[in-house]
Design an enzyme around this catalytic site. Structure first.
Site, PDB file in Angstrom:
ATOM      1  N   SER A 144       0.844  -1.190   0.000  1.00 48.82           N
ATOM      2  CA  SER A 144       0.000   0.000   0.000  1.00 48.82           C
ATOM      3  C   SER A 144       0.882   1.244   0.000  1.00 48.82           C
ATOM      4  CB  SER A 144      -0.960  -0.050   1.186  1.00 48.82           C
ATOM      5  OG  SER A 144      -2.004   0.871   1.037  1.00 48.82           O
TER       6      SER A 144
ATOM      7  N   ASP B  49      -9.841  -3.904  -5.306  1.00 55.71           N
ATOM      8  CA  ASP B  49      -9.295  -3.010  -4.287  1.00 55.71           C
ATOM      9  C   ASP B  49      -9.879  -1.608  -4.454  1.00 55.71           C
ATOM     10  OD1 ASP B  49      -7.744  -1.586  -2.491  1.00 55.71           O
ATOM     11  OD2 ASP B  49      -5.861  -2.518  -3.104  1.00 55.71           O
TER      12      ASP B  49
ATOM     13  N   HIS C 169      -8.090  -5.052  -1.181  1.00 57.09           N
ATOM     14  CA  HIS C 169      -6.853  -4.487  -0.655  1.00 57.09           C
ATOM     15  C   HIS C 169      -6.081  -5.490   0.191  1.00 57.09           C
ATOM     16  CE1 HIS C 169      -4.333  -1.009  -0.006  1.00 57.09           C
ATOM     17  NE2 HIS C 169      -4.345  -1.199   1.305  1.00 57.09           N
TER      18      HIS C 169
END
Length: 680
Positions: A531, A616, A651
């Site tokens: 991320s 995501d 995610h």
């Protein structure tokens, strides 16, 4: 063997923007071609991946019982069973002798995620028992996009009702009548912005609060005392709290302190010195926060009274209220600690056995409980749930996460080093390896992990999977770079906005320190981050690619400039406080100077594995896809460049514990191949 997919290029500054056309045949075909290319390039590693999977799985107790939690008349707990991806949720009657042994005769299955998943993706959001313990409110995400469906189960009859509301963030909060539920709706950018009040048994819901400022998220939860409901509104820099007596859910919420740019605060309700009181943690007198109290009837800001002053050397991260004590979560010298203030007794610090560790209050139990539960772990110590007797400070390990098969914690050594950044700042590094690896005094393969954003702290943690690296002679290290919260609020602020380059410089300094200390060398150094940590990986690869042999970027935020220029994407506007608004020319230039996608250039890069989730909603799949496409067309080396897109995940990757192990096995196999590690 499939050849490396070469994405077509458009004219203009963003030649791969066509990859943002979600669900188009061309985009799906390209992602599938990338997945096929990865499978072909790692085909020889398939036996290793399978061996790693079995090895890691063999360390995990597949059939196990969680530590039961007492509440009211029941014990609540989870069971995992060999072969199942998810734990099942149960409760039983609470034994009268105070023991935590489940009574199988009265045991009731509350929720079975295995049946609900039916082999597909599943994430359970809320799991909330009503105050009268007659109903279970829960929410499910079945695609990974973090949009949830809401359900209520009548525990006596087993009847399940799906609530007729869409676009929910998954949170569900009960009022004390056990009939009224508060839940939150997402806007078009995936921001929780509306709070609804719903009376169970009806088909409608009433809007209680709507947040119009796109920088602010809202969240509703119950206070420690169970007597109040708290509505927290927050941007990255500013807070506002509204409260409501949980016994009067039809009444209006009351604001504690109107939002004021830069003022961050949170609140809880409980008992202090025998009086029902509000406890407020606020940065109004300093960036590391101070603590205030207010009478139950007068919670507004003019009535706050300071009970713990701001300390420039100690970060006040949080507070846990109990009828018998106040527990403060502090961060000092880069490590978390807990300070306990028992009612009517001297304060004390919780004592711990390791020099570097992770520690937090896992469960405050019932409000009147004489004890709370702590979660404690270190790089070489499996996670423990410890019971802390509040009055005395006595600790008892109630449960330690088991490691099946041969495992000796004493065979591993954890260390802490300090790297010197370009501006002289000392940056902590946590390390672990087998004692014989350190004792050999020779460079070893090293896996360096980093994040460095949002003030999040990467406290050392134990990993069953990581043992597969350590047993093969690896050193594992965490770079606690600026932008994280390990050294307090100032540490965070010095790694965001105009100071973001410090995050990347710190990580590079950590890598150089590990090399200069003789612990590793560039040909043996693998780096990883996910991320915002993927942005870190992408940036340092552009700036110092020769330092590393392999890199893993999971759901990487590598297209930061284009994302921040698109206010229609989820989270963009709320992120201005973290990265800046590139619609301002000076901010645009600043972000463009480090954005990984923009700064790919004709140079040699190490082996790279990028992982994306097609559903995501936080970091769109195309960020990794565009980055890999540009790297493949631009870089000058022949090293591995692989993209894996989970087409049914979000995610957090694929759901389920076995799928998670398969993902780790893939990443480790990639690292072994890139570093030319013996595969035995």
């Amino acid at each position: 063997m499939p050849s490396a997919p070469l994405a077509r290029q458009l004219a203009g500054h963003d030649p791969y923007r066509w990859l943002e056309n979600r669900d188009s045949d061309e985009v799906l075909a390209h992602l599938q071609a990338e997945n096929a290319y990865l499978d072909s390039k790692l085909a020889a590693e398939q036996p290793l991946r399978e061996a790693l999977f079995e090895e890691i799985k063999g360390r995990i107790r597949e059939t196990d019982l969680s530590l039961p939690t007492p509440w009211g008349d029941y014990l609540y707990y989870q069971r995992t069973t060999a072969g199942d991806e998810y734990a099942r949720h149960y409760r039983c009657r609470r034994p009268t002798d105070g023991s935590l042994t489940p009574d199988t005769a009265s045991e009731t299955l509350l929720l079975d995620p295995n049946a609900l998943a039916d082999g597909g993706f599943l994430a359970v959001g809320a799991f909330s028992i009503s105050p009268d313990q007659q109903r279970l409110a829960y929410s499910l995400d079945t695609s990974g996009d973090e949009i949830y469906r809401l359900f209520v189960k009548e525990l006596a009859s087993g009847q399940i009702s799906e609530l007729p509301f869409d676009d929910c963030d998954g949170s569900m909060t009960w009022a004390n009548d056990s009939q009224t539920l508060f839940f939150t709706e997402l806007d078009d950018t995936h921001r929780p912005y509306k709070l609804y009040r719903h009376r169970f048994g009806t088909q409608n819901a009433e809007v209680v609060f709507e947040e119009s400022d796109e920088r602010f998220f809202l969240h509703c939860y119950r206070s420690s005392s169970e007597r109040q409901l708290i509505l927290q509104l927050g941007s990255k820099t500013t807070s506002e709290v509204w409260v409501l007596d949980a016994a009067t859910p039809e009444a209006a919420f009351t604001c504690l302190a109107a939002r004021e740019e830069g003022h961050e605060y949170d609140a809880d309700h409980g008992m202090l010195d025998g009086q029902w009181s509000w406890l407020i943690r606020s940065n109004q007198s300093g960036i590391n926060f101070a603590l205030y109290r207010a009478d139950e009837a007068s919670p507004q800001r003019p009535h706050w009274r300071e009970i713990r002053a701001h300390d420039p050397k100690v970060m006040l991260e949080g507070a846990t209220l109990n009828q018998r004590a106040l527990v403060l979560a502090l961060r000092e010298g880069g490590l978390p600690t807990l300070e306990v203030l028992p009612q009517g007794a001297p304060a004390y610090r919780v004592q711990l056995p390791d020099a570097a560790y992770s520690l937090y209050v896992q469960d405050s139990l019932e409000f009147h409980s004489p004890a709370i539960r702590l979660r404690y772990e270190a790089l070489s110590r499996p996670a423990q749930i410890r019971q802390l007797e509040l009055a005395t400070g006595a600790q008892q390990v109630l449960k330690q996460t088991p490691v099946e098969g041969p495992f000796d914690a004493e065979a591993y050594e954890s260390r802490r080093l300090w790297a010197t950044a370009a501006d002289g700042t000392q940056v902590p590094i946590s390390l672990v390896a087998r004692r014989d690896v350190f004792a050999a005094g020779q460079p070893a393969p090293l896996y360096l992990y980093g994040y460095g954003a949002y003030g999040e702290s990467l406290d050392p943690w134990f990993s069953h999977a990581r043992l597969s690296l350590l047993e093969r002679g690896f050193i594992f290290a965490i770079a606690h770079v600026r932008g994280g919260g390990e050294m307090g609020e100032a540490w965070y602020r010095s790694g965001k906005l105009e100071h973001k380059q410090n995050t990347f410089g710190d990580f590079i300094a950590c890598a150089e320190c590990l090399i200069n200390e003789g612990l590793t060398q560039p040909a043996q150094l693998a780096i990883s981050g996910g991320s915002a940590g993927g942005l870190l990986i992408g940036a340092v690869l552009n700036q110092r690619p020769e330092l590393f042999a392999a890199a893993i970027a999971e759901v990487p935020f590598v297209d930061v400039l284009n994302t921040m220029l698109n206010p229609d994407l989820p989270l963009t506007v709320t992120e201005y406080d973290e990265w800046g608004d590139p619609n301002q020319p000076e901010v645009h230039a600043r972000i463009k100077a480090y954005a990984p996608y923009e700064n790919v250039r004709a140079q040699a890069y190490p082996a790279i594995l990028a992982v994306a989730g097609y559903n995501d909603s936080r970091v769109q799949y195309w960020e990794a896809a565009k980055w890999v496409a540009k790297l493949r067309a631009t870089k000058t080396d022949e090293n591995l460049l692989l993209l894996k897109t989970d087409l049914s995940a979000g995610h957090g990757g694929m759901s389920g514990r076995y799928q998670g192990i398969k993902d780790v096995a893939l990443e480790y196999a990639f690292v072994f191949k890139a570093l030319r590690i013996n595969k035995d």
